[in-house]
Design an enzyme around this catalytic site. Structure first.
Site, PDB file in Angstrom:
ATOM      1  CG  HIS A  74     -41.910  67.714 -37.856  1.00  0.00           C
ATOM      2  ND1 HIS A  74     -42.157  67.530 -39.209  1.00  0.00           N
ATOM      3  CD2 HIS A  74     -42.144  66.515 -37.287  1.00  0.00           C
ATOM      4  CE1 HIS A  74     -42.511  66.276 -39.426  1.00  0.00           C
ATOM      5  NE2 HIS A  74     -42.522  65.635 -38.278  1.00  0.00           N
ATOM      6  CG  ASP A  76     -39.624  69.118 -41.806  1.00  0.00           C
ATOM      7  OD1 ASP A  76     -40.017  69.090 -40.621  1.00  0.00           O
ATOM      8  OD2 ASP A  76     -38.729  68.354 -42.237  1.00  0.00           O
ATOM      9  CG  ASP A 136     -44.779  62.732 -40.283  1.00  0.00           C
ATOM     10  OD1 ASP A 136     -44.471  63.456 -39.316  1.00  0.00           O
ATOM     11  OD2 ASP A 136     -44.020  61.879 -40.774  1.00  0.00           O
ATOM     12  CD  GLU A 169     -39.062  64.652 -37.432  1.00  0.00           C
ATOM     13  OE1 GLU A 169     -38.973  63.633 -36.720  1.00  0.00           O
ATOM     14  OE2 GLU A 169     -39.544  64.631 -38.584  1.00  0.00           O
ATOM     15  CD  GLU A 170     -40.675  63.902 -41.882  1.00  0.00           C
ATOM     16  OE1 GLU A 170     -39.902  62.914 -41.864  1.00  0.00           O
ATOM     17  OE2 GLU A 170     -41.858  63.843 -41.513  1.00  0.00           O
ATOM     18  CG  ASP A 192     -43.453  63.692 -35.403  1.00  0.00           C
ATOM     19  OD1 ASP A 192     -44.215  63.629 -36.385  1.00  0.00           O
ATOM     20  OD2 ASP A 192     -42.211  63.636 -35.486  1.00  0.00           O
ATOM     21  CG  HIS A 374     -42.596  59.628 -44.659  1.00  0.00           C
ATOM     22  ND1 HIS A 374     -41.265  59.453 -44.306  1.00  0.00           N
ATOM     23  CD2 HIS A 374     -43.082  60.539 -43.776  1.00  0.00           C
ATOM     24  CE1 HIS A 374     -40.987  60.201 -43.254  1.00  0.00           C
ATOM     25  NE2 HIS A 374     -42.074  60.870 -42.921  1.00  0.00           N
TER      26      HIS A 374
END
Length: 402
Positions: A74, A76, A136, A169-170, A192, A374
């Site tokens: 992904h 994002d 990520d 995705e997030e 991922d 994150h």
């Protein structure tokens, strides 16, 4: 590979849960357009960035096999930490605390992040401690693109490979507009995951619960037997939930209730929770517990006091992957061929692969090699990213024998 990754993370691509557009942010499309041009230049075919921000591409088969492998990552990044301006550095970890930002005295400390000790003597890609890195999942994209480049240059035999880079995705929308039929793969992997060697095909069942409290506001001097403070109701509701079934007290297969939003005043208050559990029956019991708590507050304060809504997000892909365990065995083989010991672990979260598995595309998750996602203290060893690229290349090459 390293230069490619550093280029990728220079693009801010945070998604926005409050947005109603698809994708949720324009900056994801800016990055995806860059990727589109790169894939075309590398020689991939069927390169298409669709109206929803999904980038599809193909590595044409060079072997006589009808099996089609899919590779997914992904574009994002999460909204937990700022995504710009990302200032990167590559530092060798020699056992001492790493100064990310001398001006602001921000350090990456092994005492706070024990995973660091596994990477003694390795080169870590870090930020200046004010933003996330974006490994990520740009590490996943980098591994897929670099492996594709190698395979195309080597002309080694392999089956047809389909690639898709997804938006949002997030914020849980990564599979909303994924076209499984157009993708045309028999099975796939999301690249991922976390630490090097991790292989995941079990994830949380997930739901979001919104609890609204309706109080009665009146001057506090004349409030006796009349005021109903919605904020206090919300506090009472939260106190009814099991105190130790929260993320900070759970690990492995243990589920939780996680309060992610709270606000209000005397007349109105709102709590938002995410509910997670690997076990479907316990997951359903957790939702029932929320309903019981709402009923208890309603009994204390009267009808119309509480409104509870619960929306399921995704389910444990193990239900599907157990019927397609060859996907797990093929991932294990690729890791072993790349000199990596597979470590099968449950995901304490979810991936696009969970929803895609239920949409008819069996899709376990493999590692990217990153740590502390994150977070302002996110990092990825260059050596790990290189090994993940090796794994993806082996997954591609092994299709020649299927």
């Amino acid at each position: 590979m390293l230069n490619r990754f550093l280029t990728y993370v220079s693009y801010p691509t945070m998604s926005d849960e409050m947005s109603e557009t698809v994708p949720s942010t324009e900056k994801q499309l800016v990055f995806s357009r860059y990727l589109t041009e790169e894939l075309i230049a590398l020689g991939l075919s069927d390169v298409e960035l669709d109206e929803y921000g999904y980038l599809y591409a193909t590595i044409p088969a060079t072997a006589d096999t009808e099996v089609v492998l899919g590779l997914i990552a992904h574009v994002d990044t999460a909204d937990a930490v700022s995504d710009s301006p990302i200032r990167t550095a590559v530092v060798m970890f020699e056992g001492e605390d790493i100064c990310l930002n001398s001006e602001k005295q921000i350090y990456l400390r092994a005492e706070e992040y024990p995973s660091l000790r596994r990477y003694l003597g390795q080169n870590l890609i870090v930020t200046d401690g004010t933003t996330l890195l974006g490994a990520d999942d740009k590490a996943g994209i980098c591994a897929i693109v670099t492996a594709a480049e190698r395979v195309l240059k080597s002309k080694a035999p392999h089956g047809r490979i389909r690639i898709c880079f997804t938006p949002d995705e997030e914020i849980g929308r990564g599979a909303d507009h994924f076209d499984v039929e157009k993708f045309g793969a028999d099975y796939a992997y999301t690249v991922d995951g976390g630490s090097l060697g991790e292989l995941e095909y079990e994830n949380f069942n997930a739901a979001t619960a919104c609890v609204e409290f309706h109080g009665v506001s009146i001057h506090p001097g004349a409030a006796k037997n009349m005021m109903k403070n919605a904020q206090l109701m919300a506090m009472e509701f939260n106190a009814l939930l099991p105190a130790e079934e929260i993320p900070a007290c759970t690990e492995g297969y243990e589920g939780f209730y996680h309060l992610i939003e709270s606000h209000g005043d005397c007349e109105y208050a709102k709590l938002v929770y995410i509910i997670r559990d690997h076990d479907r029956a316990i997951f359903e019991a957790r939702k029932a517990t929320l309903a019981d708590c709402a009923a208890e507050i309603q009994a204390r304060y009267g009808e119309g006091t509480v409104d509870l809504s619960v929306k399921d997000s995704y389910y444990n892909m193990k239900e599907i992957i157990d019927q397609h365990l060859y996907t797990v065995e093929r991932a294990k083989l690729a890791m072993e061929q790349a000199g990596i010991e597979p470590v099968v672990v449950p995901i304490r979260g979810g991936t696009d692969g969970a929803r895609l598995s239920f949409m008819g595309l069996p899709c376990p998750n493999i590692c990217t090699g990153g740590e502390n996602f994150h977070s302002r203290f996110e990092y990825i060893p260059v050596e790990s990213l290189a090994r993940v690229t090796d794994i993806v290349e082996r997954l591609i090459l092994n299709t020649a024998e299927l």
